[in-house]
Design an enzyme around this catalytic site. Structure first.
Site, mmCIF file in Angstrom:
data_model
loop_
_atom_site.group_PDB
_atom_site.id
_atom_site.type_symbol
_atom_site.label_atom_id
_atom_site.label_comp_id
_atom_site.label_asym_id
_atom_site.label_seq_id
_atom_site.Cartn_x
_atom_site.Cartn_y
_atom_site.Cartn_z
ATOM 1 C CB THR A 131 -0.892 -0.026 1.264
ATOM 2 O OG1 THR A 131 -1.496 1.249 1.429
ATOM 3 C CG2 THR A 131 -0.087 -0.316 2.527
ATOM 4 C CG ASP A 132 -1.189 4.992 -0.917
ATOM 5 O OD1 ASP A 132 -1.731 4.324 -0.013
ATOM 6 O OD2 ASP A 132 -1.793 5.885 -1.548
ATOM 7 C CD GLU A 133 -3.524 3.594 4.411
ATOM 8 O OE1 GLU A 133 -3.327 3.348 5.605
ATOM 9 O OE2 GLU A 133 -4.647 3.730 3.909
ATOM 10 C CE1 TYR A 156 -3.538 -2.739 5.624
ATOM 11 C CE2 TYR A 156 -3.353 -0.399 5.127
ATOM 12 C CZ TYR A 156 -3.412 -1.709 4.699
ATOM 13 O OH TYR A 156 -3.339 -2.003 3.356
ATOM 14 C CE LYS A 160 -0.047 -4.676 3.008
ATOM 15 N NZ LYS A 160 -0.458 -6.022 2.497
HETATM 16 P P1 NAD Z 1 -9.816 -7.395 1.975
HETATM 17 O O1 NAD Z 1 -9.874 -7.078 3.418
HETATM 18 O O2 NAD Z 1 -10.988 -7.113 1.105
HETATM 19 O O3 NAD Z 1 -9.467 -8.937 1.775
HETATM 20 C C1 NAD Z 1 -8.481 -9.589 2.517
HETATM 21 C C2 NAD Z 1 -8.571 -11.082 2.219
HETATM 22 O O4 NAD Z 1 -7.540 -11.737 2.974
HETATM 23 C C3 NAD Z 1 -9.903 -11.715 2.650
HETATM 24 O O5 NAD Z 1 -10.364 -12.605 1.658
HETATM 25 C C4 NAD Z 1 -9.550 -12.455 3.927
HETATM 26 O O6 NAD Z 1 -10.366 -13.579 4.183
HETATM 27 C C5 NAD Z 1 -8.096 -12.843 3.654
HETATM 28 N N1 NAD Z 1 -7.343 -13.053 4.903
HETATM 29 C C6 NAD Z 1 -7.244 -12.192 5.948
HETATM 30 N N2 NAD Z 1 -6.530 -12.750 6.929
HETATM 31 C C7 NAD Z 1 -6.152 -13.978 6.472
HETATM 32 C C8 NAD Z 1 -5.392 -15.033 7.043
HETATM 33 N N3 NAD Z 1 -4.886 -14.952 8.283
HETATM 34 N N4 NAD Z 1 -5.191 -16.145 6.306
HETATM 35 C C9 NAD Z 1 -5.711 -16.253 5.048
HETATM 36 N N5 NAD Z 1 -6.456 -15.295 4.485
HETATM 37 C C10 NAD Z 1 -6.668 -14.169 5.179
HETATM 38 O O7 NAD Z 1 -8.519 -6.657 1.432
HETATM 39 P P2 NAD Z 1 -8.278 -5.908 0.042
HETATM 40 O O8 NAD Z 1 -8.784 -4.539 0.152
HETATM 41 O O9 NAD Z 1 -8.707 -6.790 -1.044
HETATM 42 O O10 NAD Z 1 -6.676 -5.824 0.067
HETATM 43 C C11 NAD Z 1 -5.879 -6.894 -0.438
HETATM 44 C C12 NAD Z 1 -4.416 -6.532 -0.276
HETATM 45 O O11 NAD Z 1 -4.139 -5.333 -0.986
HETATM 46 C C13 NAD Z 1 -3.991 -6.282 1.172
HETATM 47 O O12 NAD Z 1 -2.714 -6.821 1.351
HETATM 48 C C14 NAD Z 1 -3.967 -4.768 1.284
HETATM 49 O O13 NAD Z 1 -3.029 -4.363 2.240
HETATM 50 C C15 NAD Z 1 -3.531 -4.382 -0.113
HETATM 51 N N6 NAD Z 1 -3.983 -3.055 -0.575
HETATM 52 C C16 NAD Z 1 -5.301 -2.694 -0.474
HETATM 53 C C17 NAD Z 1 -5.719 -1.462 -0.983
HETATM 54 C C18 NAD Z 1 -7.160 -1.019 -0.916
HETATM 55 O O14 NAD Z 1 -7.464 0.129 -1.257
HETATM 56 N N7 NAD Z 1 -8.097 -1.875 -0.522
HETATM 57 C C19 NAD Z 1 -4.780 -0.601 -1.581
HETATM 58 C C20 NAD Z 1 -3.433 -1.011 -1.645
HETATM 59 C C21 NAD Z 1 -3.053 -2.242 -1.162
HETATM 60 O O1 DAU Z 2 -4.180 3.939 0.456
HETATM 61 C C1 DAU Z 2 -4.361 2.563 0.342
HETATM 62 C C2 DAU Z 2 -5.204 2.080 1.492
HETATM 63 O O2 DAU Z 2 -6.520 2.559 1.250
HETATM 64 C C3 DAU Z 2 -5.202 0.557 1.649
HETATM 65 O O3 DAU Z 2 -3.918 0.132 1.968
HETATM 66 C C4 DAU Z 2 -6.166 0.147 2.758
HETATM 67 O O4 DAU Z 2 -6.242 -1.266 2.819
HETATM 68 C C5 DAU Z 2 -7.539 0.698 2.449
HETATM 69 O O5 DAU Z 2 -8.419 0.403 3.512
HETATM 70 C C6 DAU Z 2 -7.487 2.211 2.217
HETATM 71 O O6 DAU Z 2 -7.211 2.915 3.455
HETATM 72 P P1 DAU Z 2 -7.963 4.291 3.829
HETATM 73 O O7 DAU Z 2 -7.911 4.454 5.284
HETATM 74 O O8 DAU Z 2 -7.484 5.407 2.996
HETATM 75 O O9 DAU Z 2 -9.456 3.903 3.307
HETATM 76 P P2 DAU Z 2 -10.894 4.115 3.961
HETATM 77 O O10 DAU Z 2 -11.883 3.723 2.914
HETATM 78 O O11 DAU Z 2 -11.016 3.503 5.298
HETATM 79 O O12 DAU Z 2 -10.964 5.695 4.120
HETATM 80 C C7 DAU Z 2 -10.782 6.569 3.030
HETATM 81 C C8 DAU Z 2 -10.857 8.002 3.549
HETATM 82 O O13 DAU Z 2 -12.203 8.264 3.965
HETATM 83 C C9 DAU Z 2 -9.997 8.239 4.768
HETATM 84 O O14 DAU Z 2 -9.479 9.559 4.721
HETATM 85 C C10 DAU Z 2 -10.966 8.115 5.941
HETATM 86 C C11 DAU Z 2 -12.268 8.602 5.356
HETATM 87 N N1 DAU Z 2 -13.504 7.958 5.903
HETATM 88 C C12 DAU Z 2 -13.574 6.604 5.907
HETATM 89 C C13 DAU Z 2 -14.704 5.967 6.390
HETATM 90 C C14 DAU Z 2 -14.793 4.464 6.437
HETATM 91 C C15 DAU Z 2 -14.564 8.746 6.323
HETATM 92 O O15 DAU Z 2 -14.508 9.993 6.281
HETATM 93 N N2 DAU Z 2 -15.679 8.125 6.813
HETATM 94 C C16 DAU Z 2 -15.793 6.767 6.886
HETATM 95 O O16 DAU Z 2 -16.836 6.252 7.362
#
Ligand code: NAD
Ligand code: DAU
Length: 352
Positions: A131-133, A156, A160
């Site tokens: 992630t970019d975080e 989180y 990562k």
């Molecule tokens: P998600 O939470 O939707 O899915 C996570 C998946 O991992 C689920 O299917 C869950 O069952 C599985 N999982 C969790 N713990 C596990 C364990 N102990 N053993 C086996 N499986 C397990 O997540 P996502 O949003 O699809 O993100 C996927 C990956 O991409 C993550 O590594 C996250 O850090 C990264 N990522 C997410 C975003 C985003 O915006 N969502 C952006 C950048 C990177």
């Molecule tokens: O940047 C990549 C990341 O983006 C991934 O690594 C993470 O897995 C993914 O969860 C996401 O993280 P964020 O914290 O940026 O996403 P989230 O959707 O939780 O929140 C997006 C923005 O919106 C953040 O500034 C918080 C705000 N927010 C979020 C929720 C859930 C609100 O204002 N209200 C809300 O209810």
């Protein structure tokens, strides 16, 4: 003979998009999915492809070292594409330890199992989806580069960042052929409604309050999930071993703007809740997230120049497609917002 892929977390939001992409576009690939089905792992995310004979699901918890070793050894994959993680920042603030167990220890178990596979297959690859975080928060200007120093803010992002460091260390110390991708905020179909976009769509549809954290001026860069899945596979196929790529949508938006656009799209497609009343009136400003990163932005010059990748969806197109998908897939949503989601929602938002 075709390749054997091992995907972890393939029942989650991005993992399932990747599994769909590979199974539909690469008919020679045999794909194994290790996922323990946490609240975020949903078999319904793969209902379009999970009947294929080339798809194999294994209920494996990556925190369980012995289970990971046994399963990886048996499959002997050509690559591991590692998505499995605890992914939600707010949950990491509530309970950080699970994030260390899954994101750090789970990744280590996979890395150790991967070393054994690599001994027998020199063409093996380990791609870590990150992630970019990990880079922390930006001021009003600038963008993260692959060389930006790590400065994570939340449990989180710290987990990562730690896992990225371990992946790089396994590359440098043990010669494991690793690749890392760091991506910005994804959105699209099948995303669990704890994240901003699906949460706001679901609440807007039902006329519930739309909880915006702080002043709503935090900025995120948004990428449609199909574009992310495509980028990951390109890195897996084409990148030089040991490289890291930033992936992003070049679509920076303040949260409040995103919520306004979502309200307008739901009003337009579904019709307003009451004549002449915009869903924007549902917005409520709530207590900010502790340690809330102010702004993320990605410099994606490297992946553009070296691998010829760019996002195909504009934020406008992707958001419209996403809203339509949620409005058409109410059954998927109704299964997802079950008892445990209600408990989560009330814990997170009732007294905010
Ligand atoms: P998600 O939470 O939707 O899915 C996570 C998946 O991992 C689920 O299917 C869950 O069952 C599985 N999982 C969790 N713990 C596990 C364990 N102990 N053993 C086996 N499986 C397990 O997540 P996502 O949003 O699809 O993100 C996927 C990956 O991409 C993550 O590594 C996250 O850090 C990264 N990522 C997410 C975003 C985003 O915006 N969502 C952006 C950048 C990177
Ligand atoms: O940047 C990549 C990341 O983006 C991934 O690594 C993470 O897995 C993914 O969860 C996401 O993280 P964020 O914290 O940026 O996403 P989230 O959707 O939780 O929140 C997006 C923005 O919106 C953040 O500034 C918080 C705000 N927010 C979020 C929720 C859930 C609100 O204002 N209200 C809300 O209810």
């Amino acid at each position: 003979m075709g390749k054997t892929y091992l995907v972890t977390g393939g029942l989650g939001f991005i993992g399932s998009e990747y599994v769909r992409l590979i199974l539909t576009e690469q008919p020679d690939v045999e794909l194994h999915n290790h996922d323990c089905q946490t609240y975020a792992g949903n078999p319904e995310n793969l209902q379009k492809v999970d009947q294929l004979e080339r798809y194999h699901y294994h209920k494996v918890d990556i925190r369980d070292r012995d289970a990971v070793y046994a399963a990886v050894e048996k499959i002997a994959p050509d690559c591991i594409v590692h998505f499995a993680a605890e992914s939600h920042v707010d949950r990491s603030i509530e309970g950080p330890l699970l994030f260390v167990e899954t994101n750090v220890m789970g990744t280590l178990h996979l890395l150790e199992a991967a070393r054994e596979v690599f001994k027998k297959n020199p063409d093996f690859r380990f791609l870590h989806v990150s992630t970019d975080e990990v880079y922390g928060s930006l001021g009003d200007t600038g963008a993260f580069l692959e060389t930006t120093a790590y400065d994570p803010s939340s449990p989180y992002s710290a987990s990562k960042a730690a896992s990225d460091h371990f992946v790089r260390a396994w590359g440098r110390t043990f010669g494991l052929p690793i690749l890392i991708t760091n991506c910005s905020n994804n959105y699209g179909p099948y995303q669990f409604p704890e994240k901003l976009i699906p949460l706001m769509i679901n609440n807007a549809v039902h006329g519930k309050p739309l909880p915006v954290y702080g002043d709503g001026k935090n900025v995120r860069d948004w990428l449609f999930v199909e574009d992310h899945a495509r980028a990951i596979d390109l890195v897996l196929q084409e990148a030089k071993i040991g490289e890291t790529y930033n992936i992003g949508g070049e679509a920076e938006e303040e949260n409040l703007n995103v919520v306004h656009t979502l309200c307008d799209l739901v009003d337009e497609i579904r019709g307003p809740l009451e004549a002449g009343k915009s869903r924007r009136e549902l917005i409520t400003f709530v207590t900010d997230r502790p340690g809330h990163d102010r702004r993320y932005a990605m410099d994606i010059t490297k992946i553009k120049n070296e691998l010829n990748w760019k996002p195909l969806y504009s934020f406008e197109e992707g958001l419209r497609k996403t809203v339509k998908w949620y409005l058409e897939n109410t059954e998927w949503m109704s299964h997802v917002v079950d008892g445990s989601y209600k408990t989560y929602y009330s814990r997170m938002y009732d007294d905010r």
